[in-house]
Design a protein around this motif. Structure first.
Motif, short mmCIF file in Angstrom:
data_model
loop_
_atom_site.label_atom_id
_atom_site.label_comp_id
_atom_site.label_asym_id
_atom_site.label_seq_id
_atom_site.Cartn_x
_atom_site.Cartn_y
_atom_site.Cartn_z
N PRO A 1 -25.30 -4.23 11.99
CA PRO A 1 -24.98 -4.33 13.42
C PRO A 1 -26.03 -5.11 14.20
O PRO A 1 -27.19 -5.19 13.80
CB PRO A 1 -24.95 -2.86 13.86
N ASP A 2 -25.60 -5.67 15.30
CA ASP A 2 -26.53 -6.37 16.18
C ASP A 2 -27.62 -5.38 16.63
O ASP A 2 -27.32 -4.24 16.99
CB ASP A 2 -25.80 -6.93 17.40
N GLY A 3 -28.83 -5.82 16.62
CA GLY A 3 -29.93 -5.00 17.09
C GLY A 3 -30.55 -4.11 16.05
O GLY A 3 -31.57 -3.46 16.31
N ALA A 4 -29.96 -4.05 14.85
CA ALA A 4 -30.56 -3.24 13.79
C ALA A 4 -31.88 -3.86 13.37
O ALA A 4 -31.96 -5.06 13.09
CB ALA A 4 -29.62 -3.13 12.61
N HIS A 5 -32.92 -3.05 13.33
CA HIS A 5 -34.26 -3.53 13.02
C HIS A 5 -34.58 -3.33 11.54
O HIS A 5 -35.21 -4.18 10.90
CB HIS A 5 -35.27 -2.76 13.89
N THR A 6 -34.16 -2.17 11.02
CA THR A 6 -34.37 -1.85 9.61
C THR A 6 -33.14 -1.14 9.05
O THR A 6 -32.30 -0.65 9.81
CB THR A 6 -35.59 -0.92 9.41
N LYS B 1 -24.09 0.25 -0.89
CA LYS B 1 -24.55 1.54 -0.35
C LYS B 1 -24.88 1.42 1.13
O LYS B 1 -25.29 0.36 1.63
CB LYS B 1 -25.79 2.02 -1.12
N LYS B 2 -24.69 2.52 1.85
CA LYS B 2 -24.96 2.56 3.27
C LYS B 2 -26.44 2.82 3.55
O LYS B 2 -27.15 3.44 2.75
CB LYS B 2 -24.13 3.66 3.94
N MET B 3 -26.88 2.32 4.69
CA MET B 3 -28.27 2.49 5.15
C MET B 3 -28.27 3.16 6.51
O MET B 3 -27.26 3.18 7.20
CB MET B 3 -28.95 1.12 5.27
N PHE B 4 -29.44 3.65 6.90
CA PHE B 4 -29.61 4.14 8.26
C PHE B 4 -30.76 3.38 8.93
O PHE B 4 -31.67 2.89 8.26
CB PHE B 4 -29.89 5.66 8.27
N ARG C 1 -32.01 6.85 14.55
CA ARG C 1 -31.21 7.67 13.66
C ARG C 1 -29.84 8.01 14.25
O ARG C 1 -28.98 8.51 13.55
CB ARG C 1 -31.96 8.95 13.29
N LYS C 2 -29.63 7.75 15.54
CA LYS C 2 -28.33 8.00 16.16
C LYS C 2 -27.33 6.90 15.83
O LYS C 2 -26.13 7.08 15.99
CB LYS C 2 -28.48 8.14 17.67
N ARG C 3 -27.82 5.76 15.37
CA ARG C 3 -26.93 4.66 15.03
C ARG C 3 -26.14 5.01 13.76
O ARG C 3 -26.67 5.61 12.82
CB ARG C 3 -27.75 3.39 14.79
N ALA C 4 -24.88 4.64 13.72
CA ALA C 4 -24.05 4.91 12.54
C ALA C 4 -24.58 4.15 11.33
O ALA C 4 -25.17 3.06 11.46
CB ALA C 4 -22.61 4.50 12.82
N GLU C 5 -24.40 4.72 10.14
CA GLU C 5 -24.82 4.06 8.92
C GLU C 5 -24.06 2.75 8.74
O GLU C 5 -22.92 2.60 9.22
CB GLU C 5 -24.63 4.97 7.72
N PHE C 6 -24.65 1.82 8.01
CA PHE C 6 -24.05 0.50 7.84
C PHE C 6 -24.46 -0.07 6.48
O PHE C 6 -25.39 0.42 5.83
CB PHE C 6 -24.49 -0.44 8.96
N GLY C 7 -23.76 -1.11 6.05
CA GLY C 7 -24.05 -1.76 4.78
C GLY C 7 -24.60 -3.15 4.98
O GLY C 7 -24.70 -3.66 6.10
N LEU C 8 -24.97 -3.79 3.88
CA LEU C 8 -25.54 -5.14 3.96
C LEU C 8 -24.53 -6.16 4.48
O LEU C 8 -24.93 -7.21 4.99
CB LEU C 8 -26.05 -5.57 2.58
N ASN C 9 -23.25 -5.84 4.35
CA ASN C 9 -22.22 -6.78 4.82
C ASN C 9 -21.77 -6.51 6.25
O ASN C 9 -20.94 -7.26 6.78
CB ASN C 9 -21.00 -6.71 3.88
N ASP C 10 -22.29 -5.44 6.86
CA ASP C 10 -21.91 -5.16 8.25
C ASP C 10 -23.12 -4.69 9.05
O ASP C 10 -23.07 -3.66 9.73
CB ASP C 10 -20.78 -4.12 8.31
#
Length: 279
Positions: free
Chosen positions: A92-97, A73-76, A81-90
């Motif tokens: 992104p650099d700099g993602a905090h939560t 499942k995707k996360m935000f 909130r402007k960052r694109a949603e992502f999954g546990l396998n991708d």
């Protein structure tokens, strides 16, 4: 609902908040069954310190099912909130939560059944002095970061309702390097550092005995219940991923929460009043 939410946020004196909540609890529905002795002891701990561990609220099988469901499942990013949603396998650099939306959580197995655990409901109803309203379900991951603390990783108070309580369940092992939760015991009753803002550590250490500042580590499945009107924070993850499931119970619905999704899981014998916002 919005008017009440913003009105009660202006009432920050703990004594006044407690008196108002007691008066309002008289008008709310009551639980019909008496709580067990263990639940009563937990309520006493909450009333005196604002914090207590709570055991046997989630099983290994439930944790495995939840993790399997969320694996693709995707996360935000809750702080961007402007960052694109992502999954546990991708990640992104700099993602905090990485938080899961209400739409994702509405299909997650077991959540309402866990939220309606008998012991949890006994404790929260005893604390609120009325039948509770399940008012928020949240599940998020925290990732290692070199950017320092952000937002809720500074000490703060939640002011969600005139009286409310939250249950936190660790879905990963959490040690001192995994971003443990921190709570200042007794601060829910303290008439200091009451402004709704983020506080630096040194401000809190100056006002409270360091022995009352509790760093909460634990294993997968460990849970604690907390009056988050008291001062608390998350801490920055240094290694690994910290995953937390949180349930909030209040006297009234919370204006800042979203209630336009229905939870589709098969729940058995749940109270329609307690769960009315999610069913």
């Amino acid at each position: 609902m919005k008017f009440w939410f913003h009105t009660q946020r202006k009432i920050l004196n703990p004594v006044v908040r407690e008196k108002l909540s007691k008066a309002m609890a008289i008008t709310r529905p009551k639980m019909l069954e008496d709580a067990g002795s263990e639940s009563k002891d937990i309520v006493e701990n909450l009333l005196s310190t604002g914090f207590s561990p709570i055991t046997d609220v989630i099983s290994e099988e439930q944790i495995l099912d939840i993790k399997n469901y969320l694996s693709d499942k995707k996360m935000f990013e809750r702080y961007d909130r402007k960052r694109a949603e992502f999954g546990l396998n991708d990640i992104p650099d700099g993602a905090h939560t990485g938080s899961y939306s209400e739409d994702v959580l509405s299909g997650c197995p077991h959540l309402l059944n866990i939220a309606n655990n008998t012991k949890i409901l006994e404790v929260v109803s005893g604390f609120l002095e009325c039948k509770p309203t399940l008012s928020n379900i949240t599940l998020w991951n925290s990732f290692p970061s070199e950017d320092g603390p952000r937002n809720a990783e500074y000490f703060h108070r939640d002011v969600d309702d005139i009286k409310f309580i939250k249950v936190f369940i660790y879905l990963t092992d959490v040690d001192e390097e995994s971003g443990p939760h921190v709570y200042v015991e007794g601060s829910s009753k303290a008439n200091k550092l009451l402004r709704i803002r983020r506080y630096q550590d040194q401000e809190v250490y100056k006002e409270f005995n360091p022995e009352k500042i509790r760093v909460i580590t634990g294993k997968v499945g460990d849970a604690f219940i907390e009056d988050t009107f008291g001062l608390h924070k998350g801490t920055v993850v240094e290694k690994g991923i910290r995953t937390v499931l949180q349930f909030e119970y209040s006297m009234f619905p919370i204006a800042s929460s979203r209630y336009d999704v229905n939870f589709a899981e098969d729940v058995v014998h749940v109270d329609p009043y307690i769960n009315r916002l999610y069913l």
